[in-house]
Design a protein around this motif. Structure first.
Motif, PDB file in Angstrom:
ATOM      1  N   UNK A 116       0.834  -1.209   0.000  1.00  0.00           N
ATOM      2  CA  UNK A 116       0.000   0.000   0.000  1.00  0.00           C
ATOM      3  C   UNK A 116       0.863   1.252   0.000  1.00  0.00           C
ATOM      4  N   UNK A 117       1.908   1.246   0.818  1.00  0.00           N
ATOM      5  CA  UNK A 117       2.795   2.410   0.880  1.00  0.00           C
ATOM      6  C   UNK A 117       3.495   2.636  -0.455  1.00  0.00           C
ATOM      7  N   UNK A 118       3.982   1.567  -1.071  1.00  0.00           N
ATOM      8  CA  UNK A 118       4.651   1.710  -2.375  1.00  0.00           C
ATOM      9  C   UNK A 118       3.686   2.213  -3.438  1.00  0.00           C
ATOM     10  N   UNK A 119       2.450   1.714  -3.417  1.00  0.00           N
ATOM     11  CA  UNK A 119       1.470   2.140  -4.419  1.00  0.00           C
ATOM     12  C   UNK A 119       1.137   3.617  -4.270  1.00  0.00           C
ATOM     13  N   UNK A 120       1.090   4.101  -3.035  1.00  0.00           N
ATOM     14  CA  UNK A 120       0.701   5.485  -2.791  1.00  0.00           C
ATOM     15  C   UNK A 120       1.860   6.463  -2.931  1.00  0.00           C
ATOM     16  N   UNK A 121       3.088   6.020  -2.605  1.00  0.00           N
ATOM     17  CA  UNK A 121       4.209   6.963  -2.507  1.00  0.00           C
ATOM     18  C   UNK A 121       5.419   6.585  -3.355  1.00  0.00           C
ATOM     19  N   UNK A 122       5.356   5.470  -4.029  1.00  0.00           N
ATOM     20  CA  UNK A 122       6.480   5.055  -4.856  1.00  0.00           C
ATOM     21  C   UNK A 122       7.555   4.308  -4.112  1.00  0.00           C
ATOM     22  N   UNK A 123       7.451   4.252  -2.775  1.00  0.00           N
ATOM     23  CA  UNK A 123       8.406   3.512  -1.959  1.00  0.00           C
ATOM     24  C   UNK A 123       7.780   3.262  -0.596  1.00  0.00           C
ATOM     25  N   UNK A 124       8.400   2.374   0.168  1.00  0.00           N
ATOM     26  CA  UNK A 124       7.959   2.079   1.529  1.00  0.00           C
ATOM     27  C   UNK A 124       9.157   2.163   2.465  1.00  0.00           C
ATOM     28  N   UNK A 125       8.915   2.670   3.679  1.00  0.00           N
ATOM     29  CA  UNK A 125       9.953   2.803   4.701  1.00  0.00           C
ATOM     30  C   UNK A 125       9.464   2.049   5.939  1.00  0.00           C
TER      31      UNK A 125
END
Length: 280
Positions: free
Chosen positions: A154-163
């Motif tokens: 979900x984070x990658x889909x929304x922001x291009x990356x995940x932390x």
């Protein structure tokens, strides 16, 4: 509701992720299922918990980061282990051929189903059936990691990356003179910019940090930390002496100060535009 984990969402489950941050607390679980039947008393076995870590970071959802926390105790099933890390000294039957029975964590008695508790005390006065271990993995480990994988997607889909920040605590004796140990698998699990940012913020708050010693990051950091796949993972170990009486497992006067400091740190992380820092 799952007994394996829960998730505290920023703005509710249906809302889009406001930041690329995902927080995890894999070792703060306090549920000991009835089928465990340990030989140790309750307080002794509970000293394996990363006690109260979930409460130290409970401001995160309000600041933009979902928190997934394991509810089941790590002494029952450790979600921060490879599911193949099975201990041949714990089970009655021969292990599957794919088991990682020679890993250093298994050698220490700390496989996915732990054989020993904090201090090295044997948890059981019997050997377990292999079916008991595999059942725990299916009921606790698999659902937790399925949910964590979805949070990162979900984070990658929304922001291009995940932390991903994986929060833990360590005995005061584990790293004398150090308040926080930051584990990034020696730079393999995240961009150096992420480790440096957390290190700088903790330093500004007056805390002493170390990198990768004695904790470089466990299964979660190693498994999900794939900068080339737009997922950065950092393990944060907090010195329990900052906030906890390690014998009685009760918070000390330092708990409030530390929680406030972590709230400010989380707010700074949530305000950061990570894309130019982590995609360079």
């Amino acid at each position: 509701m799952s007994t394996a984990f829960d998730i505290c969402w920023p703005g509710g489950e249906a809302a889009a992720p406001p930041t690329p941050l995902v927080f995890a607390s894999p070792h703060s679980g306090r549920l000991y299922p009835d089928d465990m039947n340990p030989a140790l008393d309750a307080l002794r076995i509970r000293r394996s918990e990363d006690a109260k870590v979930d409460e130290l970071i409970d401001q995160a959802p309000a600041l933009g980061a979902p928190v997934i926390r394991a509810l089941t105790a790590r002494a029952y099933l450790d979600v921060n282990r490879d599911p193949g890390e099975l201990d041949p000294r714990l089970f009655r039957e021969a292990l599957p051929a794919e088991a990682r029975a020679l890993s250093p964590r298994v050698a220490a008695g700390l496989g996915v189903v732990a054989r020993v508790a904090s201090g090295g005390a044997e948890i059981y006065d019997r050997r377990l059936s292999l079916e008991e271990g595999l059942s725990r993995i299916a009921r606790v480990h698999a659902p937790y990691h399925d949910a964590l994988s979805r949070l990162l997607a979900r984070a990658r889909a929304a922001h291009g990356l995940a932390v991903l920040i994986d929060w833990h605590s360590m005995p005061q004796s584990a790293a004398p003179g150090v308040d926080f140990v930051l584990g990034d698998r020696f730079g393999a699990a995240c961009s150096p910019a992420l480790t440096a940012a957390v290190e700088r913020l903790l330093g500004e708050a007056g805390y002493r940090t170390a990198r990768n010693a004695p904790f470089a990051g466990g299964y979660t950091t190693e498994h999900y930390g794939r900068p080339d796949r737009r997922t950065h993972a950092l393990q944060v170990e907090i010195n329990r002496g900052l906030y906890l009486d390690e014998v009685r497992l009760e918070t000390t006067a330092g708990f409030g100060r530390l929680r406030e400091t972590l709230g400010r740190l989380i707010a700074r992380l949530a305000e950061t535009d990570w894309r130019p820092l982590l995609q360079s």
